[in-house]
Design an enzyme around this catalytic site. Sequence first.
Site, PDB file in Angstrom:
ATOM      1  N   ASP A   1     -26.620  17.074 -26.308  1.00  0.00           N
ATOM      2  CA  ASP A   1     -27.401  18.075 -25.553  1.00  0.00           C
ATOM      3  C   ASP A   1     -28.284  18.884 -26.508  1.00  0.00           C
ATOM      4  OD1 ASP A   1     -26.382  17.514 -23.024  1.00  0.00           O
ATOM      5  OD2 ASP A   1     -24.752  18.956 -23.195  1.00  0.00           O
TER       6      ASP A   1
ATOM      7  N   HIS B   1       0.843  -1.196   0.000  1.00  0.00           N
ATOM      8  CA  HIS B   1       0.000   0.000   0.000  1.00  0.00           C
ATOM      9  C   HIS B   1       0.878   1.246   0.000  1.00  0.00           C
ATOM     10  CE1 HIS B   1      -2.522  -3.173   1.735  1.00  0.00           C
ATOM     11  NE2 HIS B   1      -3.561  -2.500   1.291  1.00  0.00           N
TER      12      HIS B   1
ATOM     13  N   LYS C   1     -16.429  20.221 -22.019  1.00  0.00           N
ATOM     14  CA  LYS C   1     -17.210  20.151 -23.254  1.00  0.00           C
ATOM     15  C   LYS C   1     -16.577  20.932 -24.404  1.00  0.00           C
ATOM     16  CE  LYS C   1     -21.634  19.037 -21.124  1.00  0.00           C
ATOM     17  NZ  LYS C   1     -23.078  19.352 -21.020  1.00  0.00           N
TER      18      LYS C   1
ATOM     19  N   LYS D   1      -1.651  -8.167  -3.819  1.00  0.00           N
ATOM     20  CA  LYS D   1      -2.472  -6.956  -3.839  1.00  0.00           C
ATOM     21  C   LYS D   1      -1.564  -5.730  -3.911  1.00  0.00           C
ATOM     22  CE  LYS D   1      -5.646  -4.183  -0.995  1.00  0.00           C
ATOM     23  NZ  LYS D   1      -6.246  -4.016   0.343  1.00  0.00           N
TER      24      LYS D   1
END
Length: 519
Positions: free
Chosen positions: A324, A116, A287, A141
């Site tokens: 949209d 970790h 956008k 892991k």
Amino acid sequence: MAFDRVLVVIGRTRHKMVAAEIQEAAKRGSNFIELRLDFLAKAIDFKRFTPHKQCPWVATLRRPQDGGRFGGTEPERQTILRQAIVSGAFEWVDLETDIASTIPRFGKVKRIISYHNLSETPEDLEGIYAGMLKQDADVYKVSVLAQKPEDVVRIVRLQQSAPKPTVAFGMGDIGQCSRFIALKYGAPWIYAAFNKERGIAPGLPSLDEFRTTFPIKSINADTEIFGVVGDPVGHSLSPLLHNHIYKRFGINALYLPFRAPRGMLRETLEQYEHFPVSGYSVTVPHKEPAAALAAEKEATVEITGAANTLVRRPDGSFAAYNTDYPAIIESVKAHLKERTQDGPTVQISQLSILILGAGGAARALAFGLHSEGAQITIAGRTYEKAQKLAEEVKCKAVDWHARHAVSFDVLVNCTPVGMHPNVDEAPCHFSILKPGLTVFDTIYTPETTLLLREARLRGCHTITGVDMFVRQAKHQIELFVGQSPDLELMRQIVRKALSPLTRAFKEEGEEESEEEGEE
């Protein structure tokens, strides 16, 4: 509902609450549980849990440096881990890579060897993993903080090339997508918090999200990846809606949230070519950048200078669309038709429309409604931006502080004011809401914003953001997978998601139950 690929993490400070969550997890179909013993405030007593055991358990006792809460000494921690291994209560134990060699394998208890890093994706990640592979483990892991798209790609590549069973993922909002993509590339399971409010790990999805949003059971190497890219994206219902529709169509696809901070869209898309992502829904603040970077642009993108949809072309570049644009026109026309059922339909060309905001949604709305002949006025919180948009549309702009003096038939909110969690805010004074006017709020979380609630109280007609949201999503799904979903079904899915009771995914061959998805 079975969760064959979900390892459910339970962490509570009291033995009594751990036992209660074990029982509740079993009721919800969990058949693999990790007990975070480091959360317990008092001396750990395994015997208080074992009467409730109905599935395999993983024993984990995490140090603070690895994101845990164990407050004792390291020798004490390792002693408790050994006790857990020999107790007979656990089928698995999680051992950090630096101490795994000091705790030998015992009996049939399987070993997860873990690494970790809560602060970064280290430069020598691949070397760390290579060293782990030399250790005696059943599963490896790797959990590190992903701070940029490049980190996510390194983590996914590690997972792709893993020679032994491995679960590798990035923590945090940027890394969350890698938790799911790991399953596509062979991870034996994905971690999920039984109770997300416990703060077990950053970006850890909850068990309920697998019931309502992410159908991970069928993910495999052939699963096609789509997603929503923006910042923030955690509030978006697009994953829930798209994944429900893909599942109903029987399409092997998964739709994920991809957080890309402002200014990082191009880098994100270039890095994620490695997966690859076949299509993106584009939201704030990307956008306009999405329109700029596309190799091919639909006419509405050329007109508006904004794109909310990117579809990967065979050569790896993107085609841009603005769903949209038609969604807005369709929403307004449907409202006007419904509103005048007993008389002549009001035409958009007869309306004066005040738009609040000058971002991507406002661009589509202004260009779309102006193309239908409406008289448009734009009021943006940044006047220069509103004025620039008005010049492009060839309409009028006013200062934000002058918005209350504008005469209009339809008011449209394209700002985030009123969006969850700031639900007690509104983008204008309610004194301007007169009976007979129409108020359209493009926000859909919540569906009934404070603005819409007050508008209804004052005799206004209203259009909610849900209608526009599902209409633009319908067009996106058609572009992504070539199938056309039912609009009313999509509305039902979104409204159920916004209500206290949410509908879970159905297993194949399973009848839909009214109890599914209840809290």
